[in-house]
Motif scaffolding. Structure first.
Motif, PDB file in Angstrom:
ATOM      1  N   GLN A 120     -54.202  -8.293  11.717  1.00  0.00           N
ATOM      2  CA  GLN A 120     -53.814  -8.672  13.084  1.00  0.00           C
ATOM      3  C   GLN A 120     -54.761  -9.719  13.646  1.00  0.00           C
ATOM      4  O   GLN A 120     -54.335 -10.680  14.302  1.00  0.00           O
ATOM      5  CB  GLN A 120     -53.799  -7.434  13.986  1.00  0.00           C
ATOM      6  CG  GLN A 120     -52.638  -6.487  13.749  1.00  0.00           C
ATOM      7  CD  GLN A 120     -52.532  -5.435  14.830  1.00  0.00           C
ATOM      8  OE1 GLN A 120     -52.498  -5.751  16.008  1.00  0.00           O
ATOM      9  NE2 GLN A 120     -52.493  -4.163  14.422  1.00  0.00           N
ATOM     10  N   ARG A 121     -56.074  -9.551  13.392  1.00  0.00           N
ATOM     11  CA  ARG A 121     -57.048 -10.531  13.884  1.00  0.00           C
ATOM     12  C   ARG A 121     -56.823 -11.900  13.232  1.00  0.00           C
ATOM     13  O   ARG A 121     -56.963 -12.943  13.889  1.00  0.00           O
ATOM     14  CB  ARG A 121     -58.463 -10.037  13.607  1.00  0.00           C
ATOM     15  CG  ARG A 121     -58.911  -8.912  14.536  1.00  0.00           C
ATOM     16  CD  ARG A 121     -60.399  -8.657  14.421  1.00  0.00           C
ATOM     17  NE  ARG A 121     -60.760  -8.044  13.143  1.00  0.00           N
ATOM     18  CZ  ARG A 121     -60.827  -6.731  12.944  1.00  0.00           C
ATOM     19  NH1 ARG A 121     -60.544  -5.895  13.933  1.00  0.00           N
ATOM     20  NH2 ARG A 121     -61.173  -6.252  11.766  1.00  0.00           N
ATOM     21  N   GLN A 122     -56.446 -11.891  11.960  1.00  0.00           N
ATOM     22  CA  GLN A 122     -56.169 -13.156  11.288  1.00  0.00           C
ATOM     23  C   GLN A 122     -54.971 -13.867  11.915  1.00  0.00           C
ATOM     24  O   GLN A 122     -55.005 -15.086  12.139  1.00  0.00           O
ATOM     25  CB  GLN A 122     -55.911 -12.899   9.802  1.00  0.00           C
ATOM     26  CG  GLN A 122     -57.127 -12.437   9.020  1.00  0.00           C
ATOM     27  CD  GLN A 122     -56.787 -12.079   7.582  1.00  0.00           C
ATOM     28  OE1 GLN A 122     -55.641 -12.223   7.140  1.00  0.00           O
ATOM     29  NE2 GLN A 122     -57.791 -11.612   6.829  1.00  0.00           N
ATOM     30  N   LEU A 123     -53.925 -13.111  12.188  1.00  0.00           N
ATOM     31  CA  LEU A 123     -52.739 -13.727  12.797  1.00  0.00           C
ATOM     32  C   LEU A 123     -53.037 -14.225  14.203  1.00  0.00           C
ATOM     33  O   LEU A 123     -52.580 -15.312  14.604  1.00  0.00           O
ATOM     34  CB  LEU A 123     -51.588 -12.715  12.825  1.00  0.00           C
ATOM     35  CG  LEU A 123     -50.990 -12.320  11.468  1.00  0.00           C
ATOM     36  CD1 LEU A 123     -49.959 -11.230  11.645  1.00  0.00           C
ATOM     37  CD2 LEU A 123     -50.357 -13.528  10.786  1.00  0.00           C
ATOM     38  N   GLU A 124     -53.785 -13.463  14.973  1.00  0.00           N
ATOM     39  CA  GLU A 124     -54.122 -13.888  16.329  1.00  0.00           C
ATOM     40  C   GLU A 124     -55.024 -15.112  16.298  1.00  0.00           C
ATOM     41  O   GLU A 124     -54.910 -16.021  17.129  1.00  0.00           O
ATOM     42  CB  GLU A 124     -54.792 -12.728  17.072  1.00  0.00           C
ATOM     43  CG  GLU A 124     -53.846 -11.570  17.369  1.00  0.00           C
ATOM     44  CD  GLU A 124     -54.578 -10.346  17.874  1.00  0.00           C
ATOM     45  OE1 GLU A 124     -55.814 -10.395  17.974  1.00  0.00           O
ATOM     46  OE2 GLU A 124     -53.899  -9.333  18.157  1.00  0.00           O
ATOM     47  N   GLY A 133     -48.224 -21.314  19.670  1.00  0.00           N
ATOM     48  CA  GLY A 133     -48.331 -19.888  19.414  1.00  0.00           C
ATOM     49  C   GLY A 133     -47.906 -19.551  17.999  1.00  0.00           C
ATOM     50  O   GLY A 133     -47.882 -20.413  17.102  1.00  0.00           O
ATOM     51  N   LEU A 134     -47.560 -18.308  17.773  1.00  0.00           N
ATOM     52  CA  LEU A 134     -47.182 -17.846  16.448  1.00  0.00           C
ATOM     53  C   LEU A 134     -45.778 -18.301  16.072  1.00  0.00           C
ATOM     54  O   LEU A 134     -44.905 -18.443  16.950  1.00  0.00           O
ATOM     55  CB  LEU A 134     -47.241 -16.320  16.378  1.00  0.00           C
ATOM     56  CG  LEU A 134     -48.628 -15.668  16.441  1.00  0.00           C
ATOM     57  CD1 LEU A 134     -48.484 -14.163  16.523  1.00  0.00           C
ATOM     58  CD2 LEU A 134     -49.462 -16.045  15.221  1.00  0.00           C
ATOM     59  N   ARG A 140     -42.873 -11.653  13.643  1.00  0.00           N
ATOM     60  CA  ARG A 140     -42.266 -10.451  13.064  1.00  0.00           C
ATOM     61  C   ARG A 140     -43.299  -9.630  12.303  1.00  0.00           C
ATOM     62  O   ARG A 140     -43.314  -8.399  12.373  1.00  0.00           O
ATOM     63  CB  ARG A 140     -41.106 -10.834  12.134  1.00  0.00           C
ATOM     64  CG  ARG A 140     -39.870 -11.357  12.856  1.00  0.00           C
ATOM     65  CD  ARG A 140     -38.676 -11.404  11.910  1.00  0.00           C
ATOM     66  NE  ARG A 140     -38.907 -12.347  10.802  1.00  0.00           N
ATOM     67  CZ  ARG A 140     -38.584 -13.632  10.850  1.00  0.00           C
ATOM     68  NH1 ARG A 140     -38.028 -14.143  11.946  1.00  0.00           N
ATOM     69  NH2 ARG A 140     -38.808 -14.419   9.812  1.00  0.00           N
ATOM     70  N   GLU A 141     -44.180 -10.326  11.573  1.00  0.00           N
ATOM     71  CA  GLU A 141     -45.213  -9.608  10.830  1.00  0.00           C
ATOM     72  C   GLU A 141     -46.170  -8.900  11.780  1.00  0.00           C
ATOM     73  O   GLU A 141     -46.570  -7.750  11.533  1.00  0.00           O
ATOM     74  CB  GLU A 141     -45.989 -10.576   9.938  1.00  0.00           C
ATOM     75  CG  GLU A 141     -47.044  -9.879   9.095  1.00  0.00           C
ATOM     76  CD  GLU A 141     -47.842 -10.843   8.230  1.00  0.00           C
ATOM     77  OE1 GLU A 141     -48.785 -10.381   7.557  1.00  0.00           O
ATOM     78  OE2 GLU A 141     -47.533 -12.061   8.251  1.00  0.00           O
ATOM     79  N   LEU A 142     -46.535  -9.573  12.879  1.00  0.00           N
ATOM     80  CA  LEU A 142     -47.454  -8.967  13.837  1.00  0.00           C
ATOM     81  C   LEU A 142     -46.831  -7.750  14.505  1.00  0.00           C
ATOM     82  O   LEU A 142     -47.498  -6.719  14.697  1.00  0.00           O
ATOM     83  CB  LEU A 142     -47.870 -10.000  14.891  1.00  0.00           C
ATOM     84  CG  LEU A 142     -48.940  -9.557  15.892  1.00  0.00           C
ATOM     85  CD1 LEU A 142     -50.222  -9.168  15.170  1.00  0.00           C
ATOM     86  CD2 LEU A 142     -49.211 -10.646  16.917  1.00  0.00           C
ATOM     87  N   ALA A 579     -48.804  -8.714  21.111  1.00  0.00           N
ATOM     88  CA  ALA A 579     -47.698  -9.540  21.601  1.00  0.00           C
ATOM     89  C   ALA A 579     -47.756  -9.707  23.113  1.00  0.00           C
ATOM     90  O   ALA A 579     -47.381 -10.760  23.648  1.00  0.00           O
ATOM     91  CB  ALA A 579     -46.370  -8.912  21.182  1.00  0.00           C
ATOM     92  N   MET A 580     -48.229  -8.688  23.824  1.00  0.00           N
ATOM     93  CA  MET A 580     -48.361  -8.781  25.284  1.00  0.00           C
ATOM     94  C   MET A 580     -49.597  -9.599  25.662  1.00  0.00           C
ATOM     95  O   MET A 580     -49.565 -10.379  26.616  1.00  0.00           O
ATOM     96  CB  MET A 580     -48.424  -7.373  25.874  1.00  0.00           C
ATOM     97  CG  MET A 580     -47.141  -6.568  25.650  1.00  0.00           C
ATOM     98  SD  MET A 580     -47.353  -4.782  25.831  1.00  0.00           S
ATOM     99  CE  MET A 580     -47.651  -4.654  27.591  1.00  0.00           C
ATOM    100  N   VAL A 581     -50.686  -9.447  24.909  1.00  0.00           N
ATOM    101  CA  VAL A 581     -51.904 -10.219  25.185  1.00  0.00           C
ATOM    102  C   VAL A 581     -51.645 -11.710  25.020  1.00  0.00           C
ATOM    103  O   VAL A 581     -52.184 -12.540  25.758  1.00  0.00           O
ATOM    104  CB  VAL A 581     -53.046  -9.758  24.256  1.00  0.00           C
ATOM    105  CG1 VAL A 581     -54.270 -10.645  24.397  1.00  0.00           C
ATOM    106  CG2 VAL A 581     -53.415  -8.306  24.542  1.00  0.00           C
ATOM    107  N   GLU A 582     -50.824 -12.051  24.082  1.00  0.00           N
ATOM    108  CA  GLU A 582     -50.512 -13.457  23.821  1.00  0.00           C
ATOM    109  C   GLU A 582     -49.854 -14.139  25.021  1.00  0.00           C
ATOM    110  O   GLU A 582     -49.909 -15.358  25.174  1.00  0.00           O
ATOM    111  CB  GLU A 582     -49.606 -13.550  22.592  1.00  0.00           C
ATOM    112  CG  GLU A 582     -49.370 -14.959  22.090  1.00  0.00           C
ATOM    113  CD  GLU A 582     -48.512 -14.964  20.848  1.00  0.00           C
ATOM    114  OE1 GLU A 582     -47.307 -15.257  20.957  1.00  0.00           O
ATOM    115  OE2 GLU A 582     -49.045 -14.642  19.773  1.00  0.00           O
TER     116      GLU A 582
END
Length: 615
Positions: A120-124, A133-134, A140-142, A579-582
């Motif tokens: 998760q940290r890597q994706l963020e 953004g993503l 979907r992966e996150l 997803a909400m933090v983003e």
């Protein structure tokens, strides 16, 4: 829901009681006056005729009709639930033993959780330097990682509980003892499986015997004059009856096995009407209506089990036990027969017509009553018989009738499938259980004692109103809230808001659920809304001052995005997901507030953390 008065609750209970009494009266009246077992041809249905019927049967026919009907209804339920449970219960004992120890599970879960959070940290981090953004694939992966994280956290907590962490020495000692006796549980599962197979074979043999050798076939509900095919369970009971009270103990274990199989079958299948599942039996989340209906169904199945054990599993034992009579001819009627050499000893049966048998053999009261039902109302006996043995797929009768037995077919299918099929985790049900646990805890700890006001939620004083962004002012009585969800927290939230003069729109996937929540609540409106429909969601969010999202946490980002577009505040009770933090930057630019983690857990735990730090 806590809104009913004592009078309304009393009247609600009285209605069901009166309906039950009326049903019992109808059953007895039908049993009194419906001439089924006897030839009434040419009878004149006058008052004298009905009086004569009443005088002849003295209520016996009424009782046998009522019990016979209930046994038949119970049998139809029993062939579905008890047959499935008969196969599932032994397998459940065997598979309930964990394949991995609690310490190993704790270590594996901790490792998987660390890998999950690292990913998760890597994706963020990948999206931190990008203005877009993503990507949709990473999103979907996150989302999948967030769901997996919640499952792993829950598994980690269960593993900690299983290993006895933070428990006193008594609990830890009990867990050690439980682990020591775990092999006995496995052995018990195999023993139950053998018992189930022996009972299955016994019922099959009795069914074949009755179908071929019944003294009167359908005319008396397939009563068997005497045993023609050796029945294993019947033989075990008759032999064990010679040593009191071994047969009683075996009989008790057999009846309990049938009953608990019914419970397991009901828990596995759920309460259904044909292919529609009305209620699901879940630990800690079964509705009161399901418990009430399940209790009634178990009562009916208990009657069916009584018939099955006495008429199919061990008919000879149920009727006469180990009773025998001496069939040696007498020189004089007053002489006592001498069977000291045991060559002329015969087991008691319905077809034994010698004077010695009539003097000695006495049928049990229970079996006599069941025989009375099948003789007086042979239709019930035939249905009860064929309902259990419409399975064999072979030709037994001279008329070449193909028999298909539901009970044994269901048993065989479930037994084979349960041996090889590994149960799959239903993610939706897991998340639903977690949401309901959170909501139930919040409901138990808040209610009307919740000290918040509408101003605390909207950030605007109730007394002075606030601007709606278009130059107009809302007074407190004009404040509007969009309440999303249909869980346990929705009702007390709706009550609190409407009591504080807030107009609430309750939105659920189904209009019926929303209408049920809004029933008898002034200032509440029910609508059907799919939050995945962006246009429809925007239209409803725009009408409100605040959107309260009490739906599963995976849908919160959709609500927040809509609120950003329409500049409306949002409240949720769930954890703040990545997803909400983003969306935080967009939230700040929109000038709105998104308040999360204000339920029981998360929520009250935060307050206690602050309280502990302050102290």
């Amino acid at each position: 829901e806590g809104t009913q008065t004592i009078g309304s609750r009393f009247w609600g209970a009285l209605k069901y009681t009166l309906a039950f009494i009326a049903l019992v009266i109808i059953l007895f009246l039908v049993g009194f006056f419906v001439p089924v077992a006897r030839d009434r041809s040419g009878a004149h249905y006058s008052l004298d005729y009905f009086k004569r019927i009443l005088e002849e049967n003295h209520g016996e026919r009424a009782l046998t009709f009522a019990i016979g009907l209930l046994i038949t209804v119970g049998t139809l339920i029993y062939i579905l639930y008890t047959a499935a449970g008969f196969a599932l219960l032994p397998v459940a004992f065997i598979k309930s033993a964990p394949a991995i120890s609690a310490p190993t599970l704790t270590a594996n879960t901790a490792s998987a959780l660390e890998q999950n959070r690292e990913r998760q940290r890597q994706l963020e981090g990948r999206s931190a330097g990008s203005s877009e953004g993503l990507s949709s694939k990473d999103r979907r992966e996150l989302d999948a990682l967030v769901r997996e994280e919640r499952t792993l956290v829950r598994r980690e907590r269960l593993a900690a509980e299983a290993s006895g962490e933070h428990s006193n020495w008594l609990v830890k000692t009990w867990m050690k003892i439980e682990a020591v006796f775990r092999p006995l549980k496995l052995l018990g599962g195999f023993v139950l499986m053998i018992v189930a197979i022996v009972v299955w074979v016994s019922m099959l043999l009795t069914g074949i015997d009755k179908a071929k050798n019944s003294i009167c076939k359908t005319h008396c509900g397939y009563i068997l004059g005497h045993i023609n095919i050796v029945n294993p369970m019947n033989w075990i009971f008759v032999k064990s009856a010679k040593i009191f009270p071994i047969d009683y103990v075996i009989f008790l274990i057999l009846v309990l096995f049938f009953f608990f199989s019914s419970v397991v079958g009901m828990a596995s299948i759920g309460i259904r009407f044909l292919w529609l599942r009305l209620f699901q039996i879940r630990s800690g989340h079964t509705s009161p209506q399901a418990l009430l209906m399940g209790t009634v169904m178990l009562t009916l199945m208990a009657l069916a089990i009584n018939y099955a054990v006495a008429m199919m599993v061990a008919p000879q034992y149920a009727h006469y036990g180990p009773q025998t009579y001496c069939d040696k001819p007498l020189r004089h009627p007053t002489d006592q027969p001498d069977c000291s050499e045991h060559r002329k000893l015969r087991p008691c049966s319905e077809t034994a017509d010698s004077q010695a048998a009539r003097n000695v053999c006495t049928a049990s009261v229970g079996s006599t009553f069941l025989d009375t039902i099948t003789v007086n109302f042979s239709f019930f006996g035939a249905v009860d018989f064929w309902a259990q043995f419409v399975f064999l797929g072979k030709r037994f009768s001279p008329h070449s009738i193909r028999l298909l037995t539901w009970f044994l077919a269901v048993y065989l299918i479930v037994f084979v499938v349960s041996l090889f099929r590994v149960p799959k985790l239903d993610q939706y049900e897991v998340e639903a259980d977690a949401e309901e646990e959170e909501e139930e805890g919040l409901l138990a700890s808040t209610g009307r004692r919740f000290g918040a006001t509408w101003g605390d939620i909207t950030g605007r004083p109730k007394d002075y109103g606030s601007s709606n962004g278009q130059g107009t002012r809302h007074t407190a009585t004009e404040s509007k809230a969009l309440l999303l969800g249909a869980g346990f927290v929705v009702k007390p939230t709706l009550t609190f808001l409407t009591e504080n003069d807030v107009e609430v729109t309750v939105a659920c996937r189904t209009l019926e659920s929303a209408q049920k929540l809004c029933k008898d609540v002034k200032g509440a409106k029910a609508i059907s809304l799919d939050v995945q429909n962006e246009e429809a969601l925007d239209a409803e969010v725009e009408k409100a001052d605040v959107a309260i999202s009490l739906i599963p946490y995976t849908f919160h980002p959709l609500v927040i995005k809509s609120a950003i577009r329409k500049k409306v505040n949002v409240v949720t009770t769930s954890y703040t997901s990545p997803a909400m933090v983003e969306l935080e930057k967009d939230i700040q630019e929109a000038g709105i507030t998104v308040m999360n983690e204000i339920g029981l857990d998360p929520g009250i735990d935060h307050l206690y953390a602050v309280k502990t730090i302050d102290e």
